[in-house]
Scaffold this motif. Sequence first.
Motif, PDB file in Angstrom:
ATOM      1  N   PHE A   1     -21.421  48.524  13.145  1.00 44.90           N
ATOM      2  CA  PHE A   1     -20.603  47.534  13.822  1.00 44.90           C
ATOM      3  C   PHE A   1     -21.097  47.311  15.248  1.00 44.90           C
ATOM      4  CE2 PHE A   1     -17.431  49.434  10.853  1.00 44.90           C
ATOM      5  CZ  PHE A   1     -17.290  48.320  10.047  1.00 44.90           C
ATOM      6  N   ASP A   2     -21.166  46.041  15.632  1.00 47.79           N
ATOM      7  CA  ASP A   2     -21.474  45.708  17.020  1.00 47.79           C
ATOM      8  C   ASP A   2     -20.313  44.885  17.569  1.00 47.79           C
ATOM      9  OD1 ASP A   2     -21.791  43.149  15.991  1.00 47.79           O
ATOM     10  OD2 ASP A   2     -23.978  43.194  16.122  1.00 47.79           O
ATOM     11  N   ASN A   3     -20.456  44.325  18.759  1.00 47.76           N
ATOM     12  CA  ASN A   3     -19.362  43.562  19.372  1.00 47.76           C
ATOM     13  C   ASN A   3     -18.964  42.352  18.543  1.00 47.76           C
ATOM     14  OD1 ASN A   3     -19.033  45.308  21.483  1.00 47.76           O
ATOM     15  ND2 ASN A   3     -20.442  44.220  22.830  1.00 47.76           N
ATOM     16  N   VAL A   4     -19.917  41.715  17.869  1.00 44.81           N
ATOM     17  CA  VAL A   4     -19.608  40.562  17.009  1.00 44.81           C
ATOM     18  C   VAL A   4     -18.696  40.998  15.873  1.00 44.81           C
ATOM     19  CG1 VAL A   4     -20.595  38.865  15.425  1.00 44.81           C
ATOM     20  CG2 VAL A   4     -21.744  39.364  17.583  1.00 44.81           C
ATOM     21  N   HIS A   5     -19.028  42.117  15.241  1.00 45.02           N
ATOM     22  CA  HIS A   5     -18.199  42.636  14.155  1.00 45.02           C
ATOM     23  C   HIS A   5     -16.799  42.992  14.651  1.00 45.02           C
ATOM     24  CE1 HIS A   5     -22.268  43.647  12.556  1.00 45.02           C
ATOM     25  NE2 HIS A   5     -21.732  43.123  11.469  1.00 45.02           N
ATOM     26  N   LEU A   6     -16.733  43.652  15.802  1.00 45.37           N
ATOM     27  CA  LEU A   6     -15.431  44.068  16.327  1.00 45.37           C
ATOM     28  C   LEU A   6     -14.551  42.875  16.669  1.00 45.37           C
ATOM     29  CD1 LEU A   6     -16.483  47.092  18.555  1.00 45.37           C
ATOM     30  CD2 LEU A   6     -15.324  47.159  16.342  1.00 45.37           C
ATOM     31  N   ARG A   7     -15.132  41.829  17.253  1.00 41.73           N
ATOM     32  CA  ARG A   7     -14.341  40.625  17.555  1.00 41.73           C
ATOM     33  C   ARG A   7     -13.854  39.969  16.262  1.00 41.73           C
ATOM     34  NH1 ARG A   7     -18.260  39.774  21.564  1.00 41.73           N
ATOM     35  NH2 ARG A   7     -19.348  38.332  20.201  1.00 41.73           N
TER      36      ARG A   7
ATOM     37  N   PRO B   1      -0.443  43.642  15.799  1.00 40.99           N
ATOM     38  CA  PRO B   1      -1.582  44.520  16.102  1.00 40.99           C
ATOM     39  C   PRO B   1      -1.549  44.901  17.582  1.00 40.99           C
ATOM     40  CG  PRO B   1      -2.328  42.257  15.939  1.00 40.99           C
ATOM     41  CD  PRO B   1      -0.855  42.263  15.613  1.00 40.99           C
ATOM     42  N   LEU B   2      -1.416  46.162  17.863  1.00 40.86           N
ATOM     43  CA  LEU B   2      -1.336  46.634  19.239  1.00 40.86           C
ATOM     44  C   LEU B   2      -2.721  46.881  19.823  1.00 40.86           C
ATOM     45  CD1 LEU B   2       1.608  49.151  18.789  1.00 40.86           C
ATOM     46  CD2 LEU B   2       1.702  46.766  19.546  1.00 40.86           C
ATOM     47  N   GLU B   3      -3.639  47.358  18.982  1.00 39.30           N
ATOM     48  CA  GLU B   3      -4.990  47.648  19.464  1.00 39.30           C
ATOM     49  C   GLU B   3      -5.973  47.607  18.307  1.00 39.30           C
ATOM     50  OE1 GLU B   3      -7.264  51.257  21.781  1.00 39.30           O
ATOM     51  OE2 GLU B   3      -5.097  51.080  21.957  1.00 39.30           O
ATOM     52  N   VAL B   4      -7.124  46.992  18.544  1.00 34.70           N
ATOM     53  CA  VAL B   4      -8.218  46.963  17.578  1.00 34.70           C
ATOM     54  C   VAL B   4      -9.486  47.309  18.343  1.00 34.70           C
ATOM     55  CG1 VAL B   4      -9.541  45.560  15.950  1.00 34.70           C
ATOM     56  CG2 VAL B   4      -7.094  45.142  16.223  1.00 34.70           C
ATOM     57  N   ASN B   5     -10.133  48.390  17.938  1.00 38.15           N
ATOM     58  CA  ASN B   5     -11.413  48.757  18.527  1.00 38.15           C
ATOM     59  C   ASN B   5     -12.156  49.623  17.531  1.00 38.15           C
ATOM     60  OD1 ASN B   5     -10.537  51.466  18.848  1.00 38.15           O
ATOM     61  ND2 ASN B   5      -9.607  50.954  20.800  1.00 38.15           N
ATOM     62  N   GLY B   6     -13.286  50.107  17.905  1.00 43.39           N
ATOM     63  CA  GLY B   6     -14.023  50.942  16.972  1.00 43.39           C
ATOM     64  C   GLY B   6     -15.321  51.442  17.548  1.00 43.39           C
TER      65      GLY B   6
END
Length: 68
Positions: free
Chosen positions: A2-8, A25-30
């Motif tokens: 996963f990169d920033n494109v995938h995370l967005r 959704p309170l938070e999405v990251n990885g």
Amino acid sequence: MFDNVHLRLMEEITQGVCTDFECDPLEVNGEADHIHLLVNFPPKTAVTKPVNSPKGVSSRRVRQELDD
């Protein structure tokens, strides 16, 4: 990986799925190999719904978006 494109993209997908299930959704990251989701959902919603749906939808959408 996963990169920033995938995370967005995952954040966008998660927002849509959460809207469908009346969740917030309170938070999405990885990281490079997994995603973290922190979701607030009403007690009337089964836990499996907001957990399994983003996995299936995101897998399908990420493949569609990135294969184009």
